[in-house]
Design an enzyme around this catalytic site. Structure first.
Site, PDB file in Angstrom:
ATOM      1  N   GLU A 133      -4.304  21.851  19.857  1.00  0.00           N
ATOM      2  CA  GLU A 133      -4.881  20.649  20.470  1.00  0.00           C
ATOM      3  C   GLU A 133      -6.027  20.112  19.620  1.00  0.00           C
ATOM      4  O   GLU A 133      -6.107  18.921  19.317  1.00  0.00           O
ATOM      5  CB  GLU A 133      -5.380  20.972  21.870  1.00  0.00           C
ATOM      6  CG  GLU A 133      -6.202  19.874  22.525  1.00  0.00           C
ATOM      7  CD  GLU A 133      -7.278  20.417  23.456  1.00  0.00           C
ATOM      8  OE1 GLU A 133      -8.439  20.552  23.021  1.00  0.00           O
ATOM      9  OE2 GLU A 133      -6.944  20.704  24.613  1.00  0.00           O
ATOM     10  N   ASP A 138       1.053  19.834  24.252  1.00  0.00           N
ATOM     11  CA  ASP A 138       0.167  18.698  24.018  1.00  0.00           C
ATOM     12  C   ASP A 138      -0.393  18.736  22.600  1.00  0.00           C
ATOM     13  O   ASP A 138      -0.512  17.700  21.941  1.00  0.00           O
ATOM     14  CB  ASP A 138      -0.949  18.632  25.057  1.00  0.00           C
ATOM     15  CG  ASP A 138      -1.883  19.823  25.032  1.00  0.00           C
ATOM     16  OD1 ASP A 138      -1.449  20.936  24.654  1.00  0.00           O
ATOM     17  OD2 ASP A 138      -3.060  19.656  25.403  1.00  0.00           O
TER      18      ASP A 138
END
Length: 348
Positions: free
Chosen positions: A60, A117
């Site tokens: 991330e 993500d």
């Protein structure tokens, strides 16, 4: 190789149409703010340091760093962050990144699961930079990651197209209450670019179903989504996780705004639900009580962005001033400022 050349050509053409106007490469983050961010969180190897989480790095953070370097129009910094990412995190056989790199242990990677993500942020940043800076190697790498995301983590289950948080541990076959999702992993601005990189109708369904589910996730007296949600039946907080609106969830309204979602009812519900005495907070969903009040400007900017989108309220001076302290809120603040500067300069 011939197949990947064809994918690269198709992706390049599609990205030219799908990428947002920022591809024209006017810097959306000013040089002073980016220099301050780098000085605090970027080391010489290209590692983005999460100083609020034991100084680890993760996919991330690398994806955010690459996206911010792109928005700051800084190809050298982008390449530095990408170098660490591809050499230290892209270790899996499926083309996705391991999620965590810990400087305090050797080997530095002890958990090889991915975080979807983070993968999407990396692919998105590569696609934007590759298109803007005419770097086919970036577009090629982005295409491979998007294809891997589609194959490994985008699934149809419980009547919806879902983004599993990781390729392992979250599906119906992995958990009694599976599938389990994290609504903050839907990066709405990136999904159309994923569709250009790895063409499939599933991407639009993923975006649509993410919004549909988010509207149904109204848990507890504050009617907020949980960080981890079971979809084995009606959406409910997942087993084994605290039933809370926590740090990851804080970014959901920012992702909605940056993704062009202007649903006033949804944005207002999230904004009002997370505020405690006018300040964002993590919330115990069972009781509605705040667990931690988040006064950093990087957290406050999320609701300031919502106020701008919903009713044109100008951002307060305190939000406009950037003095990085912790990695995560500092990242959110730069993403918020970049968005307002590009899309809503009237709120500055």
């Amino acid at each position: 190789m011939r197949r990947w050349r064809a994918i690269l050509l198709a992706a390049t053409v599609a990205l030219a149409a799908a990428s947002p106007p920022a591809v024209a490469q006017q810097a959306m983050i000013n040089a002073g703010a980016w220099s301050a961010y780098k000085a605090k969180f970027l080391d010489a190897t290209g590692r983005i340091i999460d100083n609020g989480n034991g100084n680890i790095s993760h996919s991330e953070g690398q994806g955010y760093g690459m996206l911010l370097a792109y928005l700051a129009a800084s190809p050298a910094d982008f390449e530095q962050i990408w170098y660490f990412t591809r050499t230290e995190l892209l270790l899996r056989d499926d083309g996705l990144a391991v999620w965590k790199w810990d400087p305090s242990v050797k080997p530095h990677v002890t958990d090889t699961n991915n975080a979807s993500d983070g993968d999407m942020l990396i692919a998105y940043a590569l696609a934007l930079a590759g298109t803007a800076w005419k770097r086919n190697d970036y577009i090629f790498a982005a295409s491979r990651m998007a294809q891997a995301l589609l194959a490994e983590t985008v699934v149809h289950a419980s009547g919806h197209t879902l983004l599993l948080p990781g390729s392992e541990g979250f599906a119906a076959t992995d958990r009694e209450d599976g599938p389990v999702v994290n609504p903050s992993y839907w990066i709405y601005e990136a999904i159309p670019v994923m569709a250009a990189l790895a063409p499939s109708d599933a991407w639009q369904k993923l975006s649509d179903d993410g919004l549909t589910l988010l509207k149904t996730m109204q848990f507890g007296p504050r009617k907020l989504p949980a960080e981890w949600v079971s979809l084995s039946g009606q959406p409910q907080p997942a087993q084994g996780f605290d039933a809370e609106f926590a740090y990851n969830a804080i970014r959901i309204p920012l992702y909605l705004a940056r993704g062009g979602v202007t649903d006033k009812a949804l944005l207002t519900r999230l904004q009002q639900g997370m505020l405690q005495d006018g300040v964002p907070a993590t919330i115990d969903l069972t009781t509605g009580r705040p667990k931690a009040v988040l006064s950093d400007p990087g957290y406050r900017i999320v609701n300031d962005v919502v106020a701008c989108v919903v009713d044109g309220t100008k951002l307060p001076v305190s939000t406009l001033q950037f003095a990085p302290a912790l990695y995560y809120p500092s990242t959110l603040q730069l993403l918020g400022l970049a968005y307002i500067g590009e899309k809503h300069p009237e709120c500055l």
